[in-house]
Design an enzyme around this catalytic site. Structure first.
Site, PDB file in Angstrom:
ATOM      1  N   MET A 244       0.839  -1.201   0.000  1.00 57.61           N
ATOM      2  CA  MET A 244       0.000   0.000   0.000  1.00 57.61           C
ATOM      3  C   MET A 244       0.872   1.249   0.000  1.00 57.61           C
ATOM      4  O   MET A 244       0.387   2.353   0.245  1.00 57.61           O
ATOM      5  CB  MET A 244      -0.937  -0.008   1.206  1.00 57.61           C
ATOM      6  CG  MET A 244      -1.903  -1.197   1.160  1.00 57.61           C
ATOM      7  SD  MET A 244      -3.442  -0.903   2.024  1.00 57.61           S
ATOM      8  CE  MET A 244      -2.856  -0.630   3.671  1.00 57.61           C
TER       9      MET A 244
ATOM     10  N   HIS B 150       9.049   1.275   3.430  1.00 56.96           N
ATOM     11  CA  HIS B 150      10.126   1.290   4.427  1.00 56.96           C
ATOM     12  C   HIS B 150      10.978   0.046   4.204  1.00 56.96           C
ATOM     13  O   HIS B 150      10.732  -0.723   3.260  1.00 56.96           O
ATOM     14  CB  HIS B 150       9.538   1.365   5.837  1.00 56.96           C
ATOM     15  CG  HIS B 150       8.467   0.337   6.103  1.00 56.96           C
ATOM     16  ND1 HIS B 150       8.727  -1.022   6.124  1.00 56.96           N
ATOM     17  CD2 HIS B 150       7.137   0.462   6.311  1.00 56.96           C
ATOM     18  CE1 HIS B 150       7.610  -1.667   6.383  1.00 56.96           C
ATOM     19  NE2 HIS B 150       6.611  -0.793   6.474  1.00 56.96           N
ATOM     20  N   GLU B 151      11.933  -0.178   5.104  1.00 55.76           N
ATOM     21  CA  GLU B 151      12.858  -1.298   4.899  1.00 55.76           C
ATOM     22  C   GLU B 151      12.172  -2.656   4.905  1.00 55.76           C
ATOM     23  O   GLU B 151      12.683  -3.613   4.332  1.00 55.76           O
ATOM     24  CB  GLU B 151      13.961  -1.270   5.974  1.00 55.76           C
ATOM     25  CG  GLU B 151      14.982  -0.177   5.748  1.00 55.76           C
ATOM     26  CD  GLU B 151      15.914  -0.041   6.942  1.00 55.76           C
ATOM     27  OE1 GLU B 151      16.394  -1.057   7.450  1.00 55.76           O
ATOM     28  OE2 GLU B 151      16.126   1.114   7.371  1.00 55.76           O
TER      29      GLU B 151
ATOM     30  N   HIS C 178       9.233  -3.352   3.458  1.00 56.13           N
ATOM     31  CA  HIS C 178       8.830  -3.542   2.058  1.00 56.13           C
ATOM     32  C   HIS C 178      10.054  -3.844   1.192  1.00 56.13           C
ATOM     33  O   HIS C 178      10.017  -4.717   0.330  1.00 56.13           O
ATOM     34  CB  HIS C 178       8.153  -2.283   1.503  1.00 56.13           C
ATOM     35  CG  HIS C 178       6.902  -1.872   2.203  1.00 56.13           C
ATOM     36  ND1 HIS C 178       6.834  -0.743   2.984  1.00 56.13           N
ATOM     37  CD2 HIS C 178       5.662  -2.410   2.224  1.00 56.13           C
ATOM     38  CE1 HIS C 178       5.601  -0.605   3.458  1.00 56.13           C
ATOM     39  NE2 HIS C 178       4.871  -1.599   3.020  1.00 56.13           N
TER      40      HIS C 178
ATOM     41  N   ASP D  44       2.460  -9.327   8.935  1.00 57.59           N
ATOM     42  CA  ASP D  44       1.009  -9.526   8.867  1.00 57.59           C
ATOM     43  C   ASP D  44       0.743 -11.030   8.840  1.00 57.59           C
ATOM     44  O   ASP D  44       0.355 -11.590   7.809  1.00 57.59           O
ATOM     45  CB  ASP D  44       0.450  -8.821   7.627  1.00 57.59           C
ATOM     46  CG  ASP D  44       0.679  -7.318   7.688  1.00 57.59           C
ATOM     47  OD1 ASP D  44      -0.160  -6.620   8.267  1.00 57.59           O
ATOM     48  OD2 ASP D  44       1.723  -6.849   7.191  1.00 57.59           O
TER      49      ASP D  44
ATOM     50  N   MET E 241       8.669  -2.451  11.733  1.00 57.53           N
ATOM     51  CA  MET E 241       8.449  -1.328  10.815  1.00 57.53           C
ATOM     52  C   MET E 241       7.033  -1.381  10.256  1.00 57.53           C
ATOM     53  O   MET E 241       6.510  -2.457   9.963  1.00 57.53           O
ATOM     54  CB  MET E 241       9.459  -1.377   9.680  1.00 57.53           C
ATOM     55  CG  MET E 241      10.835  -1.041  10.169  1.00 57.53           C
ATOM     56  SD  MET E 241      11.947  -0.709   8.817  1.00 57.53           S
ATOM     57  CE  MET E 241      13.446  -0.445   9.740  1.00 57.53           C
TER      58      MET E 241
ATOM     59  N   SER F  85       4.139   1.368   7.926  1.00 57.39           N
ATOM     60  CA  SER F  85       3.855   2.696   7.357  1.00 57.39           C
ATOM     61  C   SER F  85       3.123   3.554   8.368  1.00 57.39           C
ATOM     62  O   SER F  85       3.219   4.781   8.350  1.00 57.39           O
ATOM     63  CB  SER F  85       3.000   2.556   6.093  1.00 57.39           C
ATOM     64  OG  SER F  85       3.625   1.690   5.182  1.00 57.39           O
ATOM     65  N   ARG F  86       2.370   2.915   9.261  1.00 58.84           N
ATOM     66  CA  ARG F  86       1.566   3.678  10.231  1.00 58.84           C
ATOM     67  C   ARG F  86       2.401   4.219  11.385  1.00 58.84           C
ATOM     68  O   ARG F  86       1.890   5.031  12.167  1.00 58.84           O
ATOM     69  CB  ARG F  86       0.428   2.811  10.768  1.00 58.84           C
ATOM     70  CG  ARG F  86      -0.673   2.553   9.738  1.00 58.84           C
ATOM     71  CD  ARG F  86      -1.866   1.877  10.391  1.00 58.84           C
ATOM     72  NE  ARG F  86      -3.031   1.825   9.513  1.00 58.84           N
ATOM     73  CZ  ARG F  86      -3.381   0.767   8.787  1.00 58.84           C
ATOM     74  NH1 ARG F  86      -2.648  -0.335   8.821  1.00 58.84           N
ATOM     75  NH2 ARG F  86      -4.462   0.797   8.034  1.00 58.84           N
TER      76      ARG F  86
HETATM   77  P1  AMP Z   1       1.518  -2.892   3.460  1.00 60.58           P
HETATM   78  O1  AMP Z   1       2.057  -1.846   2.538  1.00 60.58           O
HETATM   79  O2  AMP Z   1       1.530  -2.494   4.899  1.00 60.58           O
HETATM   80  O3  AMP Z   1       0.219  -3.472   2.984  1.00 60.58           O
HETATM   81  O4  AMP Z   1       2.558  -4.086   3.400  1.00 60.58           O
HETATM   82  C1  AMP Z   1       2.940  -4.669   2.178  1.00 60.58           C
HETATM   83  C2  AMP Z   1       3.725  -5.916   2.466  1.00 60.58           C
HETATM   84  O5  AMP Z   1       4.886  -5.584   3.231  1.00 60.58           O
HETATM   85  C3  AMP Z   1       2.937  -6.942   3.289  1.00 60.58           C
HETATM   86  O6  AMP Z   1       3.198  -8.247   2.803  1.00 60.58           O
HETATM   87  C4  AMP Z   1       3.491  -6.740   4.671  1.00 60.58           C
HETATM   88  O7  AMP Z   1       3.399  -7.888   5.495  1.00 60.58           O
HETATM   89  C5  AMP Z   1       4.937  -6.408   4.370  1.00 60.58           C
HETATM   90  N1  AMP Z   1       5.532  -5.714   5.503  1.00 60.58           N
HETATM   91  C6  AMP Z   1       5.055  -4.604   6.125  1.00 60.58           C
HETATM   92  N2  AMP Z   1       5.830  -4.283   7.174  1.00 60.58           N
HETATM   93  C7  AMP Z   1       6.831  -5.198   7.223  1.00 60.58           C
HETATM   94  C8  AMP Z   1       7.949  -5.426   8.082  1.00 60.58           C
HETATM   95  N3  AMP Z   1       8.193  -4.632   9.112  1.00 60.58           N
HETATM   96  N4  AMP Z   1       8.749  -6.474   7.819  1.00 60.58           N
HETATM   97  C9  AMP Z   1       8.495  -7.300   6.777  1.00 60.58           C
HETATM   98  N5  AMP Z   1       7.464  -7.154   5.932  1.00 60.58           N
HETATM   99  C10 AMP Z   1       6.630  -6.115   6.151  1.00 60.58           C
END
Ligand code: AMP
Length: 281
Positions: A30, A34-35, A37, A151, A185, A187-188
């Protein structure tokens, strides 16, 4: 050229890659990267010839009272980070590109796996996730897709959908990437005030404490749960949504740990809801 919003253009680029027999890796996100992703993108690049990263804040996985409008966005920075981590293209569709006018088809995984944990406080969330992931898989048709263990429930739900619907994609799960102090880590995290950010480290710290208690021989789920709750409650701004200890694959309840076990927590700090988890093996 690296940023593609249009499905026709995406199709053209992907069919060129397929003509060259390139293996396609896909990282759905989304945005506001960050690191965490980036670790998914790097892994995808190691294991594939061509990597697509999608950036789409998916409205169907947010309830009306949630933070869809406020969700952080910065496409220019995301583009730099994604390309730096190894993405070949960034798919950045508008909402009608994903959900054509009048779209009324959803994909839903039923049972404990979507009802428990985040499914309790966010009842429509996983239906939105499985629907959008299905749509994105249909558009990108990746050989492999990369998701974060951060997640944990989402990973279970997606794996189940892929298995139940005989979808032809390999699901790769990557470890949780953390800040130096242990905070997972997310985004929120930018929404946290300075004091909330300080206190938020309690999520990972509590999981470490429960891991230690388990290593020292405590196998009773209720005792372990109390340890986590007591630890989180030491922080004045922490408002627990859930602390659950469940069997890892089907999210069945257990009384004594005797196999792989998921400990998952969701805690609100002000308006920001954070999640974290650990697997005890
Ligand atoms: P999001 O943008 O939050 O929907 O996350 C996109 C993908 O990045 C999802 O598969 C998340 O599980 C993964 N992700 C988010 N935060 C982390 C993190 N801290 N470490 C590893 N993967 C992450």
């Amino acid at each position: 050229m690296r940023l593609i919003a249009d499905n026709k253009e995406l199709k053209k680029v992907l069919s060129e890659a397929r003509d060259k027999k390139q293996r396609i890796g896909f990282v759905p996100t989304m945005g506001f990267l960050h690191e965490g992703h980036c670790s998914l993108i790097e892994r995808a690049k190691q294991e594939n010839d061509f990597v697509v990263v999608s950036i789409f804040v998916n409205p169907t996985q947010f309830a009306p009272n949630e933070d869809f409008e406020k969700y952080p966005r910065d496409i220019r920075r995301d583009e730099q980070l994604a390309i730096g981590a190894g993405a070949d293209i960034i798919y950045f569709p508008e909402i009608p590109t994903i959900y054509p006018t009048g779209a009324s088809t959803f994909v839903e995984v039923e049972g404990n796996i979507t009802k428990r944990l985040c499914g309790t406080s966010r009842p429509s969330h996983f239906k939105g996730v499985t629907t959008v992931v299905n749509i994105l898989f249909n558009i990108v048709k990746p050989d492999a897709a990369y998701f974060g263990q951060k997640d944990a429930q989402q990973v279970l739900v997606i794996k189940k959908m892929v298995r139940d619907l005989h979808m032809n994609v390999e699901i790769i799960v990557c470890p949780i990437i953390r800040e130096a102090d242990g905070l997972a880590m997310s985004s929120r995290n930018v929404f946290l005030s300075i004091e909330e950010r300080k206190q938020a480290v309690i999520l990972s710290r509590s999981l470490q404490i429960v891991q230690d208690a388990y290593n020292d021989g405590e196998k009773n789920v209720e005792q372990l749960r109390k340890i986590v709750i007591n630890s989180i409650e030491t922080q004045s701004l922490a408002d627990i949504d859930y602390v659950e200890i469940l069997e890892t694959n089907n999210l069945e309840t257990i009384e004594l740990i005797d196999g792989p076990t998921l400990i998952a927590v969701a805690v609100r700090f002000g308006k920001t809801r954070l999640i974290d988890n650990i697997i005890l093996a």
